[in-house]
Design an enzyme around this catalytic site. Structure first.
Site, PDB file in Angstrom:
ATOM      1  CD  GLU A  59      -2.184  -0.275  -4.171  1.00  0.00           C
ATOM      2  OE1 GLU A  59      -2.405  -0.490  -5.085  1.00  0.00           O
ATOM      3  OE2 GLU A  59      -1.054  -0.090  -3.477  1.00  0.00           O
TER       4      GLU A  59
ATOM      5  CG  ASP B 254      -1.764   2.360   2.177  1.00  0.00           C
ATOM      6  OD1 ASP B 254      -0.866   1.333   2.884  1.00  0.00           O
ATOM      7  OD2 ASP B 254      -1.411   3.771   2.548  1.00  0.00           O
TER       8      ASP B 254
ATOM      9  CG  ASP C 296      -0.692  -3.602  -4.872  1.00  0.00           C
ATOM     10  OD1 ASP C 296      -0.024  -3.309  -3.665  1.00  0.00           O
ATOM     11  OD2 ASP C 296      -0.100  -3.645  -6.014  1.00  0.00           O
TER      12      ASP C 296
ATOM     13  CD  GLU D  46      -2.290  -1.485   1.169  1.00  0.00           C
ATOM     14  OE1 GLU D  46      -1.372  -1.319   2.265  1.00  0.00           O
ATOM     15  OE2 GLU D  46      -2.032  -1.300   0.213  1.00  0.00           O
TER      16      GLU D  46
END
Lengths: 224, 224
Positions: free
Chosen positions: A45, A49, A118, A121
């Site tokens: 994650e 991101d 989450d 990502e």
């Protein structure tokens, strides 16, 4: 949980399917299966991101050439944020794939916006590691960028104001005309044209006149 | 301002040198040269910030495999932040290349940390657009990543504590030994070894014993 089907759905065949699975592995699941020495999705994650920030940034940078740094930053923040990512995740039914511990499952983790965002990502991170940045762009072109286009974020972005400000610099005027109405009364759509000076610059549709004008303004901005 | 020399210094020959120049163009300069229709560096900075976030994220993700998402995030924030970027910018003498308006120049803009950090990010954005992501990685490998290594960020990262916590999970013990002192008294350097159980795991140097131990701990963490 059919990860084969998911790969078909997103048009990506993973070299390392464990990485795909890891993207959906919540820490509560890992804690309940310690003997398997699994890794949860949090580091993926972290990476995903950053991949997403760049992918969205370059998309906005290229598509909205007139936008200031401040506007781009606001726009990006409205795309890479929990409510939006949750929506993108749900559009792909990613909630079905979450691997949760029993407690987390009972307390409704599968529908929790933060877990879905989450996982989205983390999935981006997994695609990046397994397939590279170009494949991420292809994925987003299939499943995310088109949703940025048609005014989905217009609650956050006032395109009419932006167009007005841009055009004022050149001493020109903006005018909107509702040029058509489509569909029956209970499901009416409006069509708006926007003119800058005497030139038609964009056409938009929407369920209200204002929505149609916003979309027309957005189209005009993209062309300038 | 010799942009040819800068390109030699950073080992990059731009296809579009205007893009390189734009990276240093402060809005105050653009405002004073309206007739030239220049664009300032703010949109490039927007893009470059995202490029840098990903480049640093993937570096940390790969190099620090034991770090949690929270630690990675903190580490990244300590690298992609104004004081660090200002330092990286100054190491390349980027302040010499800033294009400023007269007022901004007089008020000391050339030494302002925020302007230097912005120019550094804009430069990354320009390299990305002109040369692609791989060239950004090469640039950072030459001029930034090596500075992340040798404990430059140890003020922010307590590696000894991290190593302690990691090792405790296995019920082992961490020990440090100062194994050498180098140089004259007024410029002394210490060398520390770190042992996990009976195994030597890392060696570090520093101007204090604590600095040497921190570096040794960091090396140990990287190898685990």
């Amino acid at each position: 949980m059919n990860f084969k089907q998911l790969q078909k759905d997103i048009n990506i065949q993973f070299k390392n399917e464990d990485l795909l699975k890891q993207a959906f592995m919540h820490t509560s699941y890992v804690n309940e299966h310690r003997e398997q020495q699994l890794e949860d999705n949090e580091r993926l994650e972290f990476l995903g991101d950053a991949v997403l920030e760049l992918a969205v940034s370059q998309y906005l940078y290229r598509e909205y050439k007139h936008m200031s740094e401040g506007e781009l930053t606001k726009f990006r923040a409205n795309i890479v944020c929990e409510p939006s990512l949750e929506k993108f995740a749900k559009d792909l039914n990613l909630n079905e794939f979450l691997l949760l511990g029993k407690g987390e499952e009972k307390s409704g983790g599968r529908e929790r916006p933060s877990l879905l965002a989450d996982a989205y990502e983390a999935l981006i991170g997994a695609i990046y590691l397994d397939q590279g940045f170009d494949q991420v762009i292809t994925f987003l072109s299939d499943f995310m960028y088109p949703k940025i286009e048609p005014g989905a974020f217009s609650h956050a972005m006032d395109y009419k104001t932006q167009l007005q400000e841009l055009v004022q610099q050149d001493g020109k005027q903006v005018q909107y005309k509702i040029v058509d109405e489509i569909g029956p009364a209970h499901n009416r759509k409006f069509v708006a044209d926007v003119f800058v000076g005497s030139e038609k610059k964009g056409k938009g549709t929407g369920r209200t006149k204002k929505e149609a004008e916003q979309e027309a303004a957005q189209k005009a901005l993209k062309g300038m």
